[in-house]
Design an enzyme around this catalytic site. Structure first.
Site, PDB file in Angstrom:
ATOM      1  N   CYS A  34      -8.324  -8.220  45.643  1.00  0.00           N
ATOM      2  CA  CYS A  34      -6.909  -7.681  44.710  1.00  0.00           C
ATOM      3  C   CYS A  34      -5.677  -7.774  45.770  1.00  0.00           C
ATOM      4  CB  CYS A  34      -6.537  -6.838  44.242  1.00  0.00           C
ATOM      5  SG  CYS A  34      -7.615  -5.494  45.115  1.00  0.00           S
ATOM      6  N   ASP A  83      -5.202   9.369  27.779  1.00  0.00           N
ATOM      7  CA  ASP A  83      -4.645   9.152  28.360  1.00  0.00           C
ATOM      8  C   ASP A  83      -2.743  10.103  27.727  1.00  0.00           C
ATOM      9  OD1 ASP A  83      -1.985   8.052  29.825  1.00  0.00           O
ATOM     10  OD2 ASP A  83      -2.646   5.838  29.372  1.00  0.00           O
TER      11      ASP A  83
HETATM   12  C1  B12 Z   1       0.366   6.666  36.024  1.00  0.00           C
HETATM   13  C2  B12 Z   1      -0.524   5.366  35.359  1.00  0.00           C
HETATM   14  C3  B12 Z   1      -0.441   4.711  35.629  1.00  0.00           C
HETATM   15  C4  B12 Z   1       0.906   3.918  36.215  1.00  0.00           C
HETATM   16  C5  B12 Z   1       0.531   3.616  37.778  1.00  0.00           C
HETATM   17  C6  B12 Z   1      -1.165   3.476  38.000  1.00  0.00           C
HETATM   18  C7  B12 Z   1      -1.981   4.203  39.477  1.00  0.00           C
HETATM   19  N1  B12 Z   1      -2.821   3.514  39.615  1.00  0.00           N
HETATM   20  O1  B12 Z   1      -1.402   5.160  39.787  1.00  0.00           O
HETATM   21  C8  B12 Z   1       0.899   2.125  36.270  1.00  0.00           C
HETATM   22  C9  B12 Z   1       2.002   2.221  34.832  1.00  0.00           C
HETATM   23  C10 B12 Z   1       1.282   1.347  37.089  1.00  0.00           C
HETATM   24  C11 B12 Z   1      -0.340   2.300  34.786  1.00  0.00           C
HETATM   25  C12 B12 Z   1      -0.546   0.661  35.176  1.00  0.00           C
HETATM   26  C13 B12 Z   1      -2.289   0.148  34.244  1.00  0.00           C
HETATM   27  N2  B12 Z   1      -2.974   1.280  34.010  1.00  0.00           N
HETATM   28 CO1  B12 Z   1      -2.534   3.303  33.825  1.00  0.00          CO
HETATM   29  N3  B12 Z   1      -2.377   4.556  33.801  1.00  0.00           N
HETATM   30  C14 B12 Z   1      -1.778   5.915  34.413  1.00  0.00           C
HETATM   31  C15 B12 Z   1      -1.829   7.575  33.677  1.00  0.00           C
HETATM   32  C16 B12 Z   1      -1.474   7.624  32.666  1.00  0.00           C
HETATM   33  C17 B12 Z   1      -2.397   8.373  34.850  1.00  0.00           C
HETATM   34  C18 B12 Z   1      -2.641   8.028  36.533  1.00  0.00           C
HETATM   35  C19 B12 Z   1      -2.298   8.413  37.909  1.00  0.00           C
HETATM   36  O2  B12 Z   1      -2.514  10.301  37.445  1.00  0.00           O
HETATM   37  N4  B12 Z   1      -2.339   7.826  38.707  1.00  0.00           N
HETATM   38  C20 B12 Z   1      -1.898   8.479  40.227  1.00  0.00           C
HETATM   39  C21 B12 Z   1      -3.091   8.174  40.738  1.00  0.00           C
HETATM   40  C22 B12 Z   1      -2.500   8.629  42.379  1.00  0.00           C
HETATM   41  O3  B12 Z   1      -3.851   8.908  40.255  1.00  0.00           O
HETATM   42  P1  B12 Z   1      -5.603   7.973  39.686  1.00  0.00           P
HETATM   43  O4  B12 Z   1      -4.833   6.479  39.883  1.00  0.00           O
HETATM   44  O5  B12 Z   1      -5.615   8.690  38.143  1.00  0.00           O
HETATM   45  O6  B12 Z   1      -6.681   7.873  41.075  1.00  0.00           O
HETATM   46  C23 B12 Z   1      -6.477   7.967  42.586  1.00  0.00           C
HETATM   47  C24 B12 Z   1      -6.963   9.380  43.110  1.00  0.00           C
HETATM   48  O7  B12 Z   1      -8.077   9.783  41.796  1.00  0.00           O
HETATM   49  C25 B12 Z   1      -7.700   8.631  43.956  1.00  0.00           C
HETATM   50  N5  B12 Z   1      -8.904   8.827  44.932  1.00  0.00           N
HETATM   51  C26 B12 Z   1      -9.215   7.968  44.612  1.00  0.00           C
HETATM   52  N6  B12 Z   1     -10.871   7.915  45.492  1.00  0.00           N
HETATM   53  C27 B12 Z   1     -11.003   9.022  46.107  1.00  0.00           C
HETATM   54  C28 B12 Z   1     -10.994   9.700  47.206  1.00  0.00           C
HETATM   55  C29 B12 Z   1     -10.524  11.063  48.088  1.00  0.00           C
HETATM   56  C30 B12 Z   1     -11.594  11.347  49.046  1.00  0.00           C
HETATM   57  C31 B12 Z   1      -9.287  11.766  47.274  1.00  0.00           C
HETATM   58  C32 B12 Z   1      -9.172  12.508  48.079  1.00  0.00           C
HETATM   59  C33 B12 Z   1      -8.669  10.628  46.352  1.00  0.00           C
HETATM   60  C34 B12 Z   1      -9.259   9.218  45.877  1.00  0.00           C
HETATM   61  O8  B12 Z   1      -7.555   8.057  44.220  1.00  0.00           O
HETATM   62  C35 B12 Z   1      -6.971   7.451  43.005  1.00  0.00           C
HETATM   63  C36 B12 Z   1      -5.882   6.501  43.301  1.00  0.00           C
HETATM   64  O9  B12 Z   1      -5.003   6.326  43.771  1.00  0.00           O
HETATM   65  C37 B12 Z   1      -3.335   6.976  33.412  1.00  0.00           C
HETATM   66  C38 B12 Z   1      -4.223   8.083  32.099  1.00  0.00           C
HETATM   67  C39 B12 Z   1      -4.917   9.541  33.184  1.00  0.00           C
HETATM   68  N7  B12 Z   1      -3.779  10.380  32.234  1.00  0.00           N
HETATM   69  O10 B12 Z   1      -5.477   9.294  33.999  1.00  0.00           O
HETATM   70  C40 B12 Z   1      -3.488   5.389  32.829  1.00  0.00           C
HETATM   71  C41 B12 Z   1      -5.183   4.452  33.139  1.00  0.00           C
HETATM   72  C42 B12 Z   1      -5.439   5.019  34.616  1.00  0.00           C
HETATM   73  N8  B12 Z   1      -4.807   3.543  33.073  1.00  0.00           N
HETATM   74  C43 B12 Z   1      -5.320   2.447  32.657  1.00  0.00           C
HETATM   75  C44 B12 Z   1      -4.936   1.402  32.825  1.00  0.00           C
HETATM   76  C45 B12 Z   1      -5.743   0.209  31.771  1.00  0.00           C
HETATM   77  C46 B12 Z   1      -3.902   0.345  33.534  1.00  0.00           C
HETATM   78  C47 B12 Z   1      -3.718  -0.918  33.491  1.00  0.00           C
HETATM   79  C48 B12 Z   1      -5.314  -1.946  34.057  1.00  0.00           C
HETATM   80  C49 B12 Z   1      -2.550  -1.106  31.758  1.00  0.00           C
HETATM   81  C50 B12 Z   1      -2.076  -3.187  32.454  1.00  0.00           C
HETATM   82  N9  B12 Z   1      -3.041  -3.779  32.132  1.00  0.00           N
HETATM   83  O11 B12 Z   1      -1.354  -2.668  32.413  1.00  0.00           O
HETATM   84  C51 B12 Z   1      -2.637  -0.999  34.819  1.00  0.00           C
HETATM   85  C52 B12 Z   1      -3.329  -0.823  35.604  1.00  0.00           C
HETATM   86  C53 B12 Z   1      -2.450  -1.201  37.588  1.00  0.00           C
HETATM   87  C54 B12 Z   1      -3.660  -0.471  38.505  1.00  0.00           C
HETATM   88  N10 B12 Z   1      -3.827  -1.439  39.235  1.00  0.00           N
HETATM   89  O12 B12 Z   1      -3.862   0.341  38.462  1.00  0.00           O
HETATM   90  C55 B12 Z   1      -6.573   3.374  32.414  1.00  0.00           C
HETATM   91  C56 B12 Z   1      -7.584   2.715  33.632  1.00  0.00           C
HETATM   92  C57 B12 Z   1      -8.808   3.189  33.353  1.00  0.00           C
HETATM   93  C58 B12 Z   1      -9.635   2.192  34.954  1.00  0.00           C
HETATM   94  N11 B12 Z   1     -11.283   1.388  34.437  1.00  0.00           N
HETATM   95  O13 B12 Z   1      -9.458   3.002  35.799  1.00  0.00           O
HETATM   96  C59 B12 Z   1      -5.962   5.190  32.363  1.00  0.00           C
HETATM   97  C60 B12 Z   1      -7.123   5.624  32.886  1.00  0.00           C
HETATM   98  C61 B12 Z   1      -5.416   5.160  31.240  1.00  0.00           C
HETATM   99  C62 B12 Z   1      -7.009   5.454  29.531  1.00  0.00           C
HETATM  100  N12 B12 Z   1      -7.395   6.268  29.991  1.00  0.00           N
HETATM  101  O14 B12 Z   1      -8.166   4.593  29.692  1.00  0.00           O
HETATM  102  N13 B12 Z   1      -0.353   3.159  35.078  1.00  0.00           N
HETATM  103  S1  SF4 Z   2     -13.780  -5.489  45.008  1.00  0.00           S
HETATM  104 FE1  SF4 Z   2     -12.297  -4.305  45.498  1.00  0.00          FE
HETATM  105  S2  SF4 Z   2     -11.103  -5.562  46.811  1.00  0.00           S
HETATM  106 FE2  SF4 Z   2     -12.532  -6.782  45.645  1.00  0.00          FE
HETATM  107  S3  SF4 Z   2     -10.971  -7.207  44.586  1.00  0.00           S
HETATM  108 FE3  SF4 Z   2     -12.212  -6.073  43.417  1.00  0.00          FE
HETATM  109  S4  SF4 Z   2     -11.344  -3.604  43.710  1.00  0.00           S
HETATM  110 FE4  SF4 Z   2     -10.310  -5.469  44.292  1.00  0.00          FE
END
Ligand code: B12
Ligand code: SF4
Ligand code: SF4
Length: 418
Positions: free
Chosen positions: A206, A145
């Site tokens: 959720c 992260d």
């Molecule tokens: C910014 C960030 C946040 C933001 C935004 C979260 C979000 N959901 O995007 C906020 C502040 C809200 C947040 C909250 C939390 N976070 Co945070 N966060 C990050 C961070 C720094 C970047 C994530 C990011 O880029 N988000 C933007 C979205 C668009 O990208 P993404 O989440 O990685 O994944 C997306 C794509 O891969 C896509 N995707 C998925 N499947 C598919 C399929 C296809 C076909 C396509 C095209 C795309 C696609 O959809 C996903 C979600 O939108 C990461 C660390 C990192 N560098 O990755 C930690 C991280 C995601 N966070 C983490 C954690 C633990 C949390 C919290 C639990 C903390 C808490 N208890 O408050 C919460 C959980 C909230 C939640 N339900 O997600 C962990 C998650 C671990 C896990 N098992 O998933 C990470 C990985 C940190 C770590 N190193 O452990 N977080």
């Molecule tokens: S199984 Fe999927 S839809 Fe159900 S609470 Fe967990 S993440 Fe949400």
């Protein structure tokens, strides 16, 4: 003598054993091919769903998310690790602050030691181990992260699990309470198979449980979407300004982060097991996280800890107490003013629900009207307006006479409205 692919296979197997010995629960290797999720990430940014997390939208950082070689030019593989952080209150209850509105809930991931420090140190140790096995230096870079990497996508490609509707990466036999960490290597290793299924099915717990409606379900491409601007985790940790008024009540007593969409998930209800990492345990009053040293000359021991802390005590924390409370903890990210803003909101939500007078809480809020930070003063004004305390209107009116900050004035005027 083993053929080259067998040597690499054997090295990867020992590397995984070593990673487990270092305390990681999940480990896999991925090909550093270009990210398939960057187009989704760009759409997410373009829709403004990242709120004021400007660091996510920096053009160079977006490019680096798509291409790991921009982070380590010679990258030939990425080792992905997952570490379980599940903790609960230890008294048999899933969370001791549930249903106790006078106490704050700190998300599980932040009750103990800062995970960045724990995981980074272990990944560096893993890197050193690989170099000693290889008998020569191997280029490497560690991320927890801490850089522009789509960590969850790499976790899915490493075979850990799927993206749930809560946007978490969920491992079928662990649930989602695990951190991710990445070690980029200039060393080719056999890769693991990506996790290809989606196991949420028709479940939508959720989506229904999220108090602010931040989760939007899967889009047409099968990606889960979150409007981070509505997420309590974002509002209480990342967001620097005032919490929008309509979102203050749904926050309840969550003062740092939010676990609701994980707490209701059947995969966590069934599979979450307590972490073996002592450093992640909640701390009692005055305690430092396990493994964090005292700072010479600093004032120790004047904070209520992270185990269902009293909101009144948190509200009374001075900057020195905050320094000792947040040292070595991920909580520090909210900053003193941001954290107190959260506590003020939680006190307002508590006092709205109770009939009995709470003089100590009211006194703490009235004191906070004079806090040097406008963010704290403004939210303390809102919190007082949520109470029926007789002293509140007088204190608010008195502050309005001398207040010069436009945001705080607005909050005071609003709080005084009948
Ligand atoms: C910014 C960030 C946040 C933001 C935004 C979260 C979000 N959901 O995007 C906020 C502040 C809200 C947040 C909250 C939390 N976070 Co945070 N966060 C990050 C961070 C720094 C970047 C994530 C990011 O880029 N988000 C933007 C979205 C668009 O990208 P993404 O989440 O990685 O994944 C997306 C794509 O891969 C896509 N995707 C998925 N499947 C598919 C399929 C296809 C076909 C396509 C095209 C795309 C696609 O959809 C996903 C979600 O939108 C990461 C660390 C990192 N560098 O990755 C930690 C991280 C995601 N966070 C983490 C954690 C633990 C949390 C919290 C639990 C903390 C808490 N208890 O408050 C919460 C959980 C909230 C939640 N339900 O997600 C962990 C998650 C671990 C896990 N098992 O998933 C990470 C990985 C940190 C770590 N190193 O452990 N977080
Ligand atoms: S199984 Fe999927 S839809 Fe159900 S609470 Fe967990 S993440 Fe949400
Ligand atoms: S962390 Fe909380 S506010 Fe954010 S999406 Fe999950 S339930 Fe909603």
């Amino acid at each position: 003598m083993l053929a080259e692919p067998d040597v690499q296979k054997e090295l990867a197997a020992r590397l995984k054993d070593h990673a487990r010995a270092l305390g990681f629960d999940l480990v896999g290797v991925v090909d550093p091919a270009r990210s398939a999720h960057v187009p989704h990430f760009r759409r997410w940014l373009a829709a403004g769903l990242h709120g004021d997390m400007a660091y996510l939208a920096r053009a160079d950082a977006v490019r680096r998310r798509g291409d790991l070689s921009l982070s380590l030019e010679s990258v030939r593989s990425a080792v992905v690790v997952g570490q379980n952080y599940y903790v609960h209150a230890g008294d048999g209850e899933p969370d001791s602050a549930w249903g106790r509105a006078s106490r704050g809930i700190i998300a599980r991931y932040a009750r103990g030691r800062d995970y960045h420090k724990v995981i980074e140190g272990r990944l560096r140790a893993l890197h050193r181990w690989i170099e000693s096995e290889a008998g020569s230096p191997v280029g490497g870079r560690v991320y927890v992260d801490t850089g522009p990497i789509l960590e969850r996508e790499l976790g899915q490609r490493a075979g850990f699990g799927w993206f749930g509707k809560n946007t978490m990466l969920i491992a079928p036999r662990h649930g989602s309470y695990f951190f991710l960490g990445i070690l980029l290597l200039d060393l080719a290793l056999p890769v693991d198979e990506a996790f290809a299924e989606e196991r949420c099915g028709t479940c939508r717990r959720c989506l229904d449980a999220c108090p602010t409606g931040a989760l939007k379900g899967y889009d047409a491409n099968g990606a889960p979407v979150m409007d981070a601007r509505l997420c309590i985790s974002y509002l209480t940790i990342e967001h620097r300004g005032p919490i929008p008024r309509d979102l203050r009540r749904p926050i309840g007593n969550r003062i740092f982060g939010c676990d609701i969409c994980q707490e209701v998930c059947p995969f966590n209800l069934k599979f979450a097991e307590l972490t073996s990492e002592a450093g992640y345990a909640a701390r009692g009053p005055g305690e430092r996280p396990v493994g964090v040293q005292a700072e010479a000359g600093s004032e120790e021991g004047r904070h209520p800890g992270t185990h269902a802390p009293s909101l009144i005590e948190l509200m009374k924390m001075t900057p020195d107490h905050w320094d000792s409370f947040s040292r070595g903890s991920a909580i520090r990210r909210a900053g003193y003013a941001g954290f107190k803003r959260n506590v003020a909101v939680a006190i307002g939500n508590w006092l709205r629900q109770v009939d009995e007078p709470q003089p100590e809480a009211i006194a703490a809020l009235i004191d906070a009207l004079a806090d040097p930070q406008p963010l704290v003063r403004g939210h303390a004004a809102w919190a007082l307006s949520e109470t029926s305390a007789r002293e509140a209107p007088q204190a608010l009116a008195a502050r309005l006479e001398t207040e010069v900050d436009p945001f705080v004035r607005e909050e005071l005027v609003d709080a005084l409205r009948p």
